[in-house]
Design an enzyme around this catalytic site. Structure first.
Site, PDB file in Angstrom:
ATOM      1  N   ASP A  84       0.840  -1.192   0.000  1.00 53.91           N
ATOM      2  CA  ASP A  84       0.000   0.000   0.000  1.00 53.91           C
ATOM      3  C   ASP A  84       0.875   1.242   0.000  1.00 53.91           C
ATOM      4  O   ASP A  84       1.977   1.249   0.566  1.00 53.91           O
ATOM      5  CB  ASP A  84      -0.919   0.020   1.232  1.00 53.91           C
ATOM      6  CG  ASP A  84      -1.818  -1.200   1.296  1.00 53.91           C
ATOM      7  OD1 ASP A  84      -2.566  -1.424   0.330  1.00 53.91           O
ATOM      8  OD2 ASP A  84      -1.746  -1.925   2.298  1.00 53.91           O
ATOM      9  N   ASP A 138       0.578   5.268   0.946  1.00 54.57           N
ATOM     10  CA  ASP A 138      -0.206   6.329   1.569  1.00 54.57           C
ATOM     11  C   ASP A 138       0.472   7.673   1.353  1.00 54.57           C
ATOM     12  O   ASP A 138       1.703   7.770   1.316  1.00 54.57           O
ATOM     13  CB  ASP A 138      -0.361   6.066   3.068  1.00 54.57           C
ATOM     14  CG  ASP A 138      -1.128   4.792   3.358  1.00 54.57           C
ATOM     15  OD1 ASP A 138      -1.889   4.346   2.476  1.00 54.57           O
ATOM     16  OD2 ASP A 138      -0.954   4.230   4.453  1.00 54.57           O
ATOM     17  N   ASP A 161       2.606   6.439  15.092  1.00 52.93           N
ATOM     18  CA  ASP A 161       2.837   5.490  16.180  1.00 52.93           C
ATOM     19  C   ASP A 161       4.310   5.189  16.429  1.00 52.93           C
ATOM     20  O   ASP A 161       4.855   5.528  17.473  1.00 52.93           O
ATOM     21  CB  ASP A 161       2.047   4.198  15.931  1.00 52.93           C
ATOM     22  CG  ASP A 161       2.221   3.644  14.522  1.00 52.93           C
ATOM     23  OD1 ASP A 161       3.102   4.114  13.783  1.00 52.93           O
ATOM     24  OD2 ASP A 161       1.466   2.709  14.160  1.00 52.93           O
TER      25      ASP A 161
END
Length: 452
Positions: free
Chosen positions: A64, A66, A143
């Site tokens: 993916d 982003d 995070d």
């Protein structure tokens, strides 16, 4: 000292120019590049961010891509006709290119107010967060430090605000900010730590791992549907066995799959072999580009508890099919309170389990009836995983493997119609020792497929 989100700490920016890192546009999705360039050409900041940057820097191929930008979701939508806005907890723009979706997020802020957005926190847990901010604030809101790296499409540099490049070099996962606060904000970060450590062959920083035991119960408050998605990422991305071992090592397995943790704690070596081999086989199929189903994986993880519950039911006098049905319902019901496994998968799991006793019935009609069952192949693969339970179970798997290779007429001629000693004498030529004749029991109706 790590900067803590929500404070006045200012990250120290490190810019890694193009000639000092290995990221090439040739390895970035064409769809992601189109999004990055259109945002940039429209005057907005545009960065590839998160796991894609991390994986590219490690020489891996991201699944993916982003994008982070200072454009708001509405401004992104105006630039792309193939864009849809999603999410209430986190407002995002999805730019769709056929089967590929590029997720575009506006820089998150650390303040309490900002722009058109809002933030809502309950007991330390962020339930809604749409405060826009700067790239520096956005870095602090992420995070792990290795996930806070930004690839700048304007000059192809990598921007590091929190020390993520050093962590990649040291092969360590460190949280940004205070671990207690960050896990209270989102308990699923604990699972993400275990998953990333397994995937990337990294160790979890001691400070990040320290609260797992005390804060692990917070996972019970996470949405079961979200934990299902996290389980798929953990076990169906080609690193399932490593993730499983990391979950156990971190003491988190009991909070995600309590039945699995209980069964393994009983010290059943054959069960551990089944679970680990099942995960290893799944990883191998994914690497080979073969299809996998969550149903088989969850059947493997929960088998020990279902098997023990079924045996206990039979010892208490329940009919075999009824005992298996009740055991499956009990274990699946408990697990779905933690992880929302869809019914289409739990139904398949129950079929795989209920077919296991039927492999011990080698009379002609029953053999052909079992082979014609839609779940036969999955149930047979499961039977092979049980080889370490006993020599007889290993021989039973070998018998069924041989039986499937025989022409139907040859198999039919070799199979006994009788049972007991006479049937044993009429066994097929490559006969392995036959399983003992099952005790006759009165059949009962059951809602799920059951042994005969």
């Amino acid at each position: 000292m790590n900067p803590t989100p929500g404070t006045d700490s200012t990250p120290a920016l490190r810019i890694i120019p193009r000639d000092q890192h290995i990221i090439s546009r040739a390895n970035i999705s064409k769809a992601a590049l189109r999004v990055l360039y259109r945002l940039h050409d429209a005057g907005y900041a545009a960065y590839l961010v998160g796991g894609a940057v991390r994986d590219l820097l490690l020489g891996l191929r991201p699944k993916d891509f982003d994008v982070a930008t200072d454009a708001t979701p509405d401004e992104v939508k105006k630039l792309f006709r193939n864009c849809r806005l999603i999410g209430r907890r986190f407002r995002l723009a999805h730019v769709v290119f056929g089967p590929e979706i590029i997720e575009v997020a506006t820089f998150r802020g650390t303040g309490e107010e900002g722009g058109e957005g809002d933030r809502h926190i309950i007991d330390g847990r962020i339930v809604r967060d749409n405060i826009w901010g700067t790239i520096e604030e956005d870095a602090l809101r992420r995070d792990f430090r290795v996930n806070a790296l930004y690839y700048d499409i304007s000059d192809f540099s990598v921007r590091d605000y929190v020390g993520g490049m050093q962590d990649l070099h040291d092969r360590v996962l460190r949280l940004i900010g205070d671990p207690e606060v960050r896990y209270h904000e989102d308990p699923v970060r604990m699972l993400r730590a275990a998953r990333l450590a397994g995937k990337l062959d990294m160790r979890i920083d001691a400070a990040a791992a320290a609260p797992f035991e005390s804060l692990g119960p917070l996972l019970a408050d996470a949405a079961p549907a979200r934990l299902f998605d996290e389980s798929l990422k953990m076990f169906l991305a080609g690193n399932g066995l490593k993730s499983f071992r990391m979950l156990e090592q971190c003491g988190l397995l009991k909070f995600l799959f309590p039945a699995t943790a209980r069964a393994l704690k009983r010290g059943d070596a054959a069960l551990r072999s089944l679970v680990e081999q099942g995960l290893a086989n799944t990883d191998a199929r994914i690497r080979e580009g073969k299809s996998v189903t969550p149903a088989f994986l969850f059947a493997v993880l929960l088998w020990g508890e279902v098997r023990d519950e079924a045996r206990l039911g039979i010892e208490r006098g329940l009919d075999g099919p009824e005992a298996w049905s009740r055991a499956a319902a009990k274990v699946v019901g408990e697990q779905c309170q933690r992880v929302a496994i869809p019914r289409r998968f739990t139904f398949t799991m129950e079929e795989i389990w209920s077919l296991q006793p039927r492999f011990e019935q080698v009379q002609r009609k029953r053999v052909f009836r079992l082979m014609a069952h839609p779940r036969f192949r999955a149930a047979f693969d499961f039977l092979l995983l049980r080889a370490d339970e006993s020599p007889a179970m290993r021989e039973l798997g070998q018998w069924w493997a041989h039986a499937q290779r025989l022409p139907q007429d040859v198999l039919a001629a070799a199979l006994p119609v009788l049972s007991g000693a006479a049937a044993a004498e009429a066994a097929p030529a490559p006969a392995v020792r036959k399983p003992p004749r099952p005790r006759r029991r009165r059949r009962k109706r059951s809602d799920s497929p059951a042994p005969e």
